[in-house]
Design an enzyme around this catalytic site. Structure first.
Site, PDB file in Angstrom:
ATOM      1  N   ASP A 254       0.801  -1.227   0.000  1.00  0.00           N
ATOM      2  CA  ASP A 254       0.000   0.000   0.000  1.00  0.00           C
ATOM      3  C   ASP A 254       0.836   1.281   0.000  1.00  0.00           C
ATOM      4  OD1 ASP A 254      -2.651  -1.191   0.126  1.00  0.00           O
ATOM      5  OD2 ASP A 254      -2.070  -1.868   2.121  1.00  0.00           O
TER       6      ASP A 254
ATOM      7  N   ARG B  84      -0.438  -9.280  -4.745  1.00  0.00           N
ATOM      8  CA  ARG B  84       0.572  -9.578  -3.715  1.00  0.00           C
ATOM      9  C   ARG B  84       1.591 -10.620  -4.178  1.00  0.00           C
ATOM     10  NH1 ARG B  84      -0.256  -7.261   0.981  1.00  0.00           N
ATOM     11  NH2 ARG B  84      -2.345  -6.656   1.686  1.00  0.00           N
TER      12      ARG B  84
END
Length: 366
Positions: free
Chosen positions: A145, A293
């Site tokens: 993030d 991810r």
């Protein structure tokens, strides 16, 4: 006889495709600098509480093993999402952690993770100071993030942006061919850095992020304006935590109650339904989800992850503790834990990158 010097390292939070490069950097540099043992927590602080840990030398036997570790997907040591209580709320949990650390003769504790991980090591560091424990603590910033306050970049971010951008790139083919509206819902519950960067890079026409509440009327107007200009498709890059101006006015409790009653499972599908109803256009939703991810990390992430791992071991060798490693530009620096723990780095509506995106003709629905 020389004093033994042992290190323990853990990985925490959501994994990234490059998280093991920093672990490899810590291990290799610590051994080269003469530390006796490097222990690994299995599943972070939660695993340590269950006395799950390994001596990494039993798993890493050669330079080849270190190179392979860098390329191992997922968190090699396993991860957790465990938030330590405040010290005054549960001293027993801290006593147990430090009993284990003292039994292993640990001098330094390195935690690789995001916001909650930095909060964890700050609390452990505070407890060590309060009770006169010998252990020292360091944080290594990992999160896709890019929302850790104080660092310009976290490793994992660029790799996630790369995958998100590829998703938007691929959507262009179908969107343009069938004159559809496509919503690509990307990761980002609280902050919109991934969606912002991928949206610009992938050529999204509308970007919706948590920090800039959107007005549905403006979103629809932007779609209709493109149609009037002869551009019969629109791509929206939408963060999973995007929120309307109407909902942004609600209290957390009110908003949570509204979400519980929401007909659609995600903001992307809710927007799709609203846009179809208002415009009559065909809308499709794509959610790459946890693919962001994984996969192969981009070179930039591999480089800074390895550098930060090495830098962590160097700081321990210098006995320079109580800090989180950060990137300032392309340089590795440090920041005291108390200045970063518990803080998020949000996208500001006035950030240069947002203003420049608007000049490119991208709508933020505001």
């Amino acid at each position: 006889m020389a004093k033994k010097r042992n290190i323990i390292v853990g990985q925490s939070g959501g994994p990234t495709s490059v998280i093991n490069s920093s672990l490899a950097g810590v291990y290799k540099n610590a051994i080269e600098r003469g530390f006796d043992k490097v222990y690994g927590m299995l599943h972070g602080i939660q695993g340590l509480l269950d006395e799950q840990y390994i001596d990494l030398s039993t798993q890493i036997h050669s330079e080849l093993d270190i190179e392979l570790l860098k390329r191992t997907p997922s968190a090699f040591l396993g991860s957790c999402r465990f938030k330590l209580p405040e010290i005054h709320e549960d001293k027993a949990i801290y006593e147990k952690i430090f009993e284990i650390l003292n039994r292993l003769d640990i001098d330094a504790f390195i935690y690789i993770g995001g916001n909650d991980s930095m909060d964890t090591i700050k609390k452990l560091s505070d407890y060590a100071i309060l009770t006169g424990q010998k252990q020292k603590f360091l944080g290594v910033p990992k999160t896709i993030d890019n929302d850790l306050w104080g660092t310009d970049m976290t490793f994992g971010f660029q790799s996630a942006v790369d995958i998100a951008t590829q998703t938007i790139d691929c959507i262009h083919t179908t969107a343009a061919s069938h004159n559809r509206v496509f919503i690509v819902e990307l990761m980002g519950h609280k902050v919109g850095w991934v969606t912002l960067h991928a949206g610009i890079a992938g050529g999204a026409d509308i970007i919706l992020i948590p920090e800039i509440p959107y007005d549905l009327k403006h979103v629809i107007s932007a779609i209709q304006r493109r149609n009037e200009q002869g551009k019969h498709f629109t791509i929206l890059a939408v963060a999973e935590g995007a929120i309307s101006k109407e909902d942004a006015k609600l209290t957390k409790k009110q908003y949570k109650a509204k979400l519980a009653k929401r007909k659609h499972s995600t903001v992307g599908y809710e927007l799709a339904s609203q846009i179809e109803k208002a415009t009559g256009l065909e809308v499709r939703v794509t959610i790459p989800g946890h693919t962001q991810r994984g996969g192969s990390p981009v070179p930039f992430d591999r480089v800074i992850s390895s550098r930060l791992g090495v830098a962590a071991a160097e700081l321990i060798a210098k006995e320079d503790y109580g800090k989180m490693l950060i990137m300032k530009g392309y340089d590795v620096a440090t920041l005291p834990l108390e200045k970063t723990a518990g803080k998020l780095k949000y996208v500001s509506p006035d950030d240069q990158i947002v203003l420049q995106a608007k000049h490119l003709g991208i709508s933020f629905g505001d």
